[in-house]
Design an enzyme around this catalytic site. Sequence first.
Site: not given
Ligand code: DX5
Ligand code: ZN
Length: 228
Positions: A9, A34, A36, A38, A67, A69, A140, A178
């Site tokens: 990620s 990956h 993320d 947000m 991903h 969110m 998750m 994840d």
């Molecule tokens: C959480 C994310 C993950 C996260 C993974 O909100 O979706 O992808 O950042 O990071 P680590 O491995 O540090 O938990």
């Molecule tokens: Zn993620």
Amino acid sequence: MGKVIIAPSILAADFSRLAQEIHRVEAAGADWIHCDIMDGHFVDNISFGPDVVQLVRKETSLPLDVHLMIEHADHYLPRFVKAGANSITVHVEREAKHDVVKTLQQIRDAGCRAGLTLNPNTPFEMIEPLLGNFDLLLVMTVHPGFGGQPFRSDQMEKVRQAAKWNQSREHKIDIEVDGGVTPDNAAKVVQAGANVLVAGSAVFKGGNYKANIAAIRGAGQSARGEAA
Ligand code: DX5
Ligand code: ZN
């Protein structure tokens, strides 16, 4: 059974030199990248959007695993498709404010693999009726929003249930985990039936990405009795 896929990620990467981080992590053996996303609404953090995904796309030919969110994923997803996503994962919770079945179809129609995910407090029963509508299940193991949180092993039951689905189906889904994945818990995750491991902190910490990825993959593969 294919190899254990490691998806770093980039949330944990150094954004001041992101292109270099992508090259380094690819050279270190990453299988997917990956991303993320947000929005500050669905989760209490804001990360980055399609422009950064497009930048990542230019730096690597590895599959980009996006991903989302965010609220209203259906509205934003054409931008992530255009940016070069290969798989796009959306949340099943009502707070994500979209028609999940329609969004998953939209993702497939756009030529991407459709992923569905659920938060630790969301029961597995929420996604059960949707089996057949997605290609990848993301379990998750932290409450989403921030990297670096501790892994929740109580979520492994969901992985086991998904693995049971795969036994009886011709169209196998990827089972991805994840949040908080490290070399210490990777064996447990693979044993439960996951084949894709997302890791942020555990890949980027310390600077030796190759050793970090090898340690996670090695633990995962050994759980299957395979050499790393
Ligand atoms: C959480 C994310 C993950 C996260 C993974 O909100 O979706 O992808 O950042 O990071 P680590 O491995 O540090 O938990
Ligand atoms: Zn993620």
